[in-house]
Design a protein around this motif. Structure first.
Motif, PDB file in Angstrom:
ATOM      1  N   ASN A  90      44.680  46.714  42.201  1.00 29.61           N
ATOM      2  CA  ASN A  90      43.291  46.266  42.077  1.00 29.61           C
ATOM      3  C   ASN A  90      42.901  45.986  40.628  1.00 29.61           C
ATOM      4  O   ASN A  90      42.140  45.065  40.347  1.00 29.61           O
ATOM      5  CB  ASN A  90      42.330  47.284  42.704  1.00 29.61           C
ATOM      6  N   HIS A 130      41.574  42.527  39.259  1.00 29.38           N
ATOM      7  CA  HIS A 130      40.325  42.518  38.506  1.00 29.38           C
ATOM      8  C   HIS A 130      40.507  41.800  37.165  1.00 29.38           C
ATOM      9  O   HIS A 130      39.690  40.984  36.763  1.00 29.38           O
ATOM     10  CB  HIS A 130      39.829  43.947  38.302  1.00 29.38           C
ATOM     11  N   HIS A 184      49.548  50.144  50.914  1.00 27.52           N
ATOM     12  CA  HIS A 184      48.208  50.109  51.505  1.00 27.52           C
ATOM     13  C   HIS A 184      48.210  50.496  52.983  1.00 27.52           C
ATOM     14  O   HIS A 184      47.162  50.642  53.581  1.00 27.52           O
ATOM     15  CB  HIS A 184      47.563  48.731  51.300  1.00 27.52           C
TER      16      HIS A 184
END
Lengths: 580, 431
Positions: A282, A286, A539
Motif C-alpha cells: 500500500n 501510495h 492478502h
C-alpha cells in the motif's frame, strides 16, 4: 581448448588449461588439504597448507594458486610433503588459542578437522598467542583474535562482497592482525553486523553474541508469558545442524521443540511477513499515486538498513517506512495480542529466532519500542537454536511435527519466500497486482526474480502501469543500485535489497558452512514451502484480514503508523567521527 | 676494479644534462629511436646476455621479450630503486651519481616493450635520490626527452617517481606493484608474473637500477663490446657494496670472474686490525654466509649456483672472528621478523620461533631439539613461503647451520667461544 596432461601421484589426468593443481587433484579423487581456500572466494595462497611437490622445482608449490603445465609431475603424498604440512599447521597452531572444548566452533572447525586429518600428534612449538581482549562492544558480533589464523576470508567478504570495509589487516609480520581501523571495537566503525565474516571464518575467531541463556531464563520465569517467532529462512536450514540433508524442511519439528521447552505460544514471523506485504504494498501504491519518493526500497533487512544509514544517508527517503517483519511482530504481540489475551505488555517476553546477526542489534534500536519495553526482547540465531536443541537433549530428528499457534502463526506461501533473495518482491507483486487490478493473477511464480544472482530486474504490467522492479542481494550489488539512484538513472518503482548474498537463507546466523551450492539448495526448499502452502498470497491470509478488522482498521492507518512503521537515522556523521 | 656502468658517477654533475651528453649520454636512446626497431633493441640486449642485477639474475632480454610479446595496448616499465637489502647501497651510487643514465635505460626499455608510462620506485630512506630524480625528470621534460614524440620520433613516454614508507618487502616486485597502486605492500602470488599481469593488471617490466644503467651502454656500444667483459656465463661488471670488518668499505665496480678473496684482500685491503675472517655474507641479509674455505670462489652466477648460493644484490658483508654465529643469526632473523608482510603463514610465523630457539641457546637452555627446530623452520620457510622474502630469509640461517655446526653445539654445551653470549640461564659446563 586442448587439454593439458599431467601426472598426479603417478596417475595421469587431462584437464583444461588454467586448472589449478588443487582442482586437478580433486579429479583424481585426491582432496589436497586447504585452509584459507574457500570455494566462493578468490584464491589467496596465504596459509600454505595445500603445498605439493612438483618434479624439478626447488621448493613446494601451493596447489590452490598454481596452474598446471603440460607434463607436470606432481606429488601430493610423500613423507616430505606430509611433514611439511604438519610443520605449517604447527606454525598456525602455535599462534592459535587451542581451547577447543569451550570454543563456539568445537566440532565444526576447519582447523580442528585439519589437525586431525594431518595427524598432528604434538604441538611442539612455543605458544605465541597474543592476549588480546575479546571485542564484545555490540549486540551482534563477537571477535576473539586469539583464535584468528589470518586466512583473510573475513576481509574479503567484508570488503569485496559487502563493500563495507569494517575490518582489514593491520600491522605486518607476526604483529599482523585483522581488525577495524586503529583497532577500535566493531561498534565504533561502520560495521553493519551482517555476520558474513562469521560464515566464512574457518575457526572460532568471529561469532554471534550468544543470547541463549536469556531465553532459558525467561522460559523458567513463572511471571513471564514467553512467545516466540521463527523467521522464514530458519525452517529450511536448521536440519543441517543435525545431519539432515541440505534443504530439509523442519518447520513442524521446530514448533514441536519450542513447545516442548516451554514457550507459551509458538508463532511465526511469516505472519508479519504477510502483514509487511499489505503495508509495504500500500505504501508503494501510495507513493506511485501521490508522487512520493521512488524507487521505494525494501526495509526488512537490518544489515542493509545500517548500510544505507552509514553510507547513503541522502537516500533514506527512498526506504519504505515499514518495520521489518520481526519488529512488526514484536509490536503487535505487545499491543494487539496482549489486549486480546488480557496480558500486560511488560509481562510478555518476545523471542525471535532469526537467520541473522544484525537482527540482534535491530531489536535494540531506540525507535523500536513502545513505552518502556522493546518490541522484541531476545533474538537468537539459527545456530543458537541448534545449541538449545542440543542442550535440551531433545532429539529433533525424531520429533513429531506440530502446527503454529493461532492467530499469529497463520501465514501464506508469499511470506515463506521472504527467506530468499527476490522473495519479498515476488510476494509484493502477487498482492499489488490483485489489489490494483482486482483480477486474479494467473502466473504467480516470478521465476526471473528467483535465484542466487546478485542482481535481477523485471517489468510487470499492473493495470495501466508497467511496474519496473529490481532485486539485489549482497551490499556491493546494493551499492550499484544506490549509485544509480543518486545519478537519477534508476528507472525503477520498487527495489528489494537483501544484505546477505542469497538473502536470509545465507544470513550471518545460519549454520556453517554456507557455500553457494548449499545456499542454492536452501533456496529450493524455500520455494517448496511456498508450493506446499494452501494460500500463496499475503492478502488472502484470514488472520491478517481479522487483524485489520479487529485492530488496525486500515493499511497505513493511525495504528499502523504507530506500531508498524518507523524512521531512520543518518549515521554518516557518526561513521566519520568514529573513523577519524 | 673496472669502470663501466659507474664510469660517470662522480665524474659529472648529476643534474647536468650538458655534461651527460658530452660523455655519450643519450647516444643509446638516439640509436634505439632512430636506427633500431623495438625488436632489434630486445635482440641486442638478449645478445649481450645481460642478467638482472637486482638479485634474481634473470636474463634481461628474455624478460623484455615477455613483456613485448603481450598484445596489450597499455604496458608499464618500472625501475626498482627500493634498495632495501641490508648492506646494499650500490644502486644509490648510480641513482645519485648519474640519474640520467638510469632514466635513459628505463626509456630504452619502454621503447623496446611498448610502454608509454614508467615509474621509478625509490625507497623512502633515499630522500636525496627522490629529489634528484624529480629534478632530473623535470629537466628532461623541458628538453624534450620526456613527453610526446620524443626527439621527434613516434615515441611518447612519461615517468613518475614513487616512493614507499620503508617496507623491505616492497623491493619484491609484486609488493612494489601493490605499493605503486596505493595498497599496503604485500606480495601477490605468482603466476601471473608481472610481465603478463602486473601494475594495474597490465604487462609490466620491472628492472633493477643497475640493470637499467647498463642498457644505454650496451645499446650505444653494441652487445659485442659488453660481451668482452666478464666470464663465459656472467657478462659485464657488477657493482658490489662491501661493509663489515673490512678496511675499505664502499661501492666498487668489478668484472665478473674476480674471486671473493681478491675483492676482500686486494680491493678492500683485508680485515680491520688484521683479524681473522670468520665468514662473509654475500647478497645482503638474505644471502648465504660463506666460510673462509669458499673464498676462492669466482664472482660468477653459474659458479655460485654450483654451491647453491646467489650473488643477490652484490652486497658483501665481511665478518671477523669476534662475531658469535648465534648472535649474528638472531640479529638477521629479527630483521626479517620485522619486515615480513604477514600474509603467508611460514614467513609470518617462522621467524619468531627461530628467534625463540636461538634465545634459548644464547641464554644457556638450548638443546639439540632447538637446533632441529631452527633447521626445520628455516627449511619450511625456504620451501613453502609465498614470495622471495620468506624464501630467502632463512638462507643465512641454513648456511650458518651448515658451516658452523660446532658453534651451535658449543652453545648447547653452555659455552660461547667468542664471549658474546652471556649465559643468564642455567649455563651448563661454562668453559
Amino acid at each position: 581448448m586442448d587439454k593439458i596432461s599431467i601426472i598426479i601421484d603417478g596417475k595421469k589426468v587431462s584437464v583444461p588449461p588454467d586448472t589449478t593443481i588443487l582442482e586437478a587433484a580433486r579429479k583424481t579423487q585426491i582432496n589436497i588439504p586447504t585452509l584459507c581456500y574457500h570455494p566462493d572466494q578468490n584464491v589467496k595462497g596465504n596459509c600454505r597448507v595445500c603445498i605439493v611437490e612438483i618434479a624439478g622445482a626447488n621448493g613446494f608449490a601451493a596447489a590452490c594458486c598454481t596452474t598446471v603445465k603440460e607434463g607436470m609431475e606432481i606429488k601430493t603424498n610423500t613423507i616430505r610433503i606430509r611433514e611439511a604440512r604438519q610443520m605449517v599447521l604447527n606454525l598456525i597452531l602455535a599462534n592459535h588459542n587451542s581451547q577447543c572444548l569451550s570454543c563456539k566452533r568445537n566440532g565444526n572447525c576447519e582447523l580442528q578437522t585439519l589437525s586431525q586429518e594431518l595427524n598432528i600428534e604434538e604441538e611442539f612449538l612455543d605458544k605465541v598467542v597474543d592476549l588480546l581482549p575479546i571485542d564484545q562492544s555490540n549486540f551482534s558480533i563477537v571477535r576473539d583474535q586469539t583464535k584468528c589464523i589470518k586466512c583473510g576470508r573475513c576481509i574479503e567478504v567484508c570488503n569485496d562482497v559487502q563493500g563495507v570495509g569494517a575490518i582489514y589487516n593491520v600491522n605486518r609480520s607476526c604483529d599482523m592482525k585483522i581488525a577495524p581501523a586503529y583497532e577500535k571495537g566493531l561498534s565504533e566503525v561502520p560495521c553493519v553486523y551482517c555476520g558474513q565474516c562469521i560464515n566464512v571464518c574457518p575457526v572460532g575467531a568471529i561469532y554471534e553474541k550468544e543470547d541463549t541463556k536469556e531465553v532459558w531464563r525467561a522460559l523458567e520465569d513463572p511471571n513471564k508469558h514467553v512467545v516466540v517467532q521463527i523467521a522464514p529462512a530458519v525452517r529450511v536450514v536448521l536440519g543441517e545442524e543435525f545431519g539432515m540433508e541440505t534443504g530439509s524442511i523442519v518447520t513442524g519439528k521446530i514448533v514441536s521443540f519450542l513447545k516442548r521447552i516451554g514457550f507459551d505460544k509458538v508463532f511465526d514471523t511469516n505472519f508479519t511477513a504477510d502483514l509487511t506485504i499489505i503495508e509495504e504494498g500500500n505504501e508503494l501504491l501510495h507513493r506511485i499515486k501521490s508522487g512520493g519518493k521512488l524507487p521505494m526500497l525494501t526495509s526488512c533487512s537490518p544489515g542493509w538498513i545500517r548500510y544505507i544509514e552509514f553510507f547513503y544517508p541522502e537516500l533514506l527517503q527512498h526506504l519504505s517506512t515499514c518495520k521489518s517483519p520481526q519488529q512488526m511482530f514484536g509490536a503487535l504481540v505487545k499491543s494487539y495480542y496482549a489486549e486480546k489475551m488480557g496480558l500486560k505488555p511488560e509481562d510478555i517476553v518476545v523471542v525471535s529466532i532469526m537467520p541473522c546477526t544484525a537482527k540482534k542489534t535491530e531489536a535494540k534500536r531506540e525507535e523500536m519500542h513502545l513505552n518502556d519495553y522493546y518490541d522484541v526482547d531476545i533474538v537468537i540465531t539459527t545456530r543458537e537454536l541448534a545449541k538449545m536443541v542440543r542442550e535440551s537433549r531433545i532429539q529433533l530428528r525424531e520429533l513429531e511435527e506440530e502446527d503454529f499457534d493461532v492467530p499469529l502463526g497463520l501465514s501464506t506461501g508469499a511470506a515463506a519466500v521472504f527467506g530468499a533473495t527476490g522473495g519479498v518482491m515476488e510476494a509484493a507483486l502477487r498482492t499489488v497486482y490483485e489489489v490494483v487490478t482486482g483480477d486474479e493473477l494467473d502466473k504467480i511464480d516470478f521465476k526471473n526474480l528467483r535465484g542466487i544472482a546478485g542482481f535481477k530486474e523485471a517489468t510487470i504490467p499492473v493495470g495501466d502501469l508497467d511496474v519496473n522492479v529490481a532485486v539485489a542481494n549482497g551490499l556491493k550489488n546494493a551499492k550499484i543500485l544506490l549509485d544509480l539512484i543518486k545519478e537519477g538513472k534508476a528507472n525503477y518503482h520498487f527495489i528489494e535489497i537483501m544484505c546477505c548474498p542469497g538473502g536470509c537463507i545465507g544470513g550471518g546466523g545460519q549454520p556453517i558452512p554456507a557455500t553457494n551450492s548449499i545456499k542454492e539448495k536452501r533456496i529450493e526448499a524455500i520455494y517448496q514451502v511456498d508450493l506446499q502452502s494452501e494460500l500463496r498470497k499475503s492478502h488472502q491470509n484470514p488472520a491478517i484480514k481479522e487483524l485489520y478488522e479487529e485492530f488496525l482498521i486500515e493499511p497505513l492507518g493511525e495504528k499502523s503508523h504507530k506500531l508498524l512503521h518507523t524512521h531512520y537515522i543518518d549515521r554518516s556523521k557518526n561513521n566519520k567521527d568514529k573513523r577519524d | 676494479m673496472k669502470s663501466f656502468v659507474s664510469k660517470l658517477c662522480g665524474k659529472i654533475m648529476p643534474l647536468s644534462l650538458k655534461e651527460y651528453r658530452e660523455h655519450g649520454g643519450f647516444l643509446g636512446l638516439e640509436k634505439a629511436l632512430f636506427y633500431m626497431s623495438p625488436q632489434e633493441v630486445i635482440d641486442e640486449i638478449k645478445e649481450s646476455r645481460l642478467r638482472g642485477r637486482g638479485g634474481a639474475s634473470f636474463p634481461t632480454g628474455v624478460k623484455w621479450q615477455l613483456v613485448a610479446a603481450e598484445g596489450d595496448e597499455e604496458k608499464y616499465v618500472v625501475c626498482n630503486a627500493d634498495e632495501g637489502e641490508p648492506g646494499t647501497f650500490k644502486d644509490k651510487a648510480l641513482l645519485e651519481g648519474c640519474p640520467f643514465q638510469v632514466i635513459e635505460g628505463l626509456m630504452i626499455s619502454a621503447y623496446a616493450v611498448g610502454a608509454y608510462k614508467g615509474y621509478i620506485y625509490i625507497r623512502g630512506e633515499y630522500p636525496n635520490s627522490i629529489d634528484l630524480f624529480k629534478k632530473a625528470i623535470n629537466i628532461l621534460k623541458k628538453e624534450g626527452y620526456l613527453g610526446e614524440n620524443i626527439l621527434g620520433q613516434n615515441f611518447s613516454f612519461d615517468i613518475e617517481v614513487r616512493s614507499g614508507a620503508g617496507a623491505y618487502v616492497c623491493g619484491e616486485e609484486t609488493a612494489l606493484i601493490e605499493s605503486i597502486e596505493g595498497n599496503s605492500g604485500s606480495s601477490r602470488f605468482k603466476p601471473p608474473y608481472p610481465p603478463n599481469c602486473g601494475l594495474w593488471g597490465k604487462p609490466t617490466l620491472v628492472n633493477n637500477v643497475e640493470t637499467l644503467a647498463n642498457i644505454p651502454l650496451i645499446i650505444s656500444q653494441g652487445a659485442e663490446e659488453f660481451l668482452k667483459l666478464g666470464t663465459k656465463g656472467s657478462k659485464g661488471t657488477k657493482l658490489i657494496s662491501v661493509s663489515g670488518n673490512v678496511v675499505n668499505k664502499g661501492v666498487f665496480e668489478v668484472e665478473f670472474g674476480i674471486s671473493l678473496r681478491e675483492i676482500i684482500y686486494d680491493i678492500c685491503g683485508g680485515l680491520e686490525g688484521n683479524k681473522k675472517l670468520k665468514f662473509i655474507q654475500v647478497g645482503g641479509s638474505s644471502g648465504a654466509c660463506l666460510p673462509e674455505l669458499l673464498l676462492d670462489l669466482e664472482l660468477d652466477f653459474d659458479e655460485f649456483k654450483k654451491h647453491n648460493i646467489g650473488i643477490g644484490s652484490g652486497a658483501i658483508l665481511v665478518v671477523d672472528d669476534s662475531c658469535c654465529i648465534l648472535d649474528f643469526m638472531r640479529v638477521t632473523t629479527e630483521f626479517f621478523k620485522h619486515e615480513s608482510c604477514g600474509k603467508c603463514t611460514t614467513c609470518r610465523e617462522g621467524n619468531r620461533h627461530i628467534i625463540k630457539a636461538i634465545d634459548r641457546m644464547i641464554y644457556g637452555s638450548g638443546t639439540e631439539r632447538d637446533m632441529q627446530i631452527i633447521k626445520d623452520i628455516a627449511t619450511i620457510m625456504r620451501d613453502s613461503s609465498l614470495c622471495g622474502l620468506g624464501q630467502a630469509a632463512p638462507i643465512p640461517v641454513l648456511s650458518l647451520l651448515k658451516h658452523f655446526k660446532d658453534e651451535f653445539q658449543e652453545h648447547i654445551n653452555g659455552y660461547c667461544s667468542t664471549g658474546v653470549c652471556n649465559f643468564k640461564g642455567e649455563g651448563k659446563s661454562h668453559g
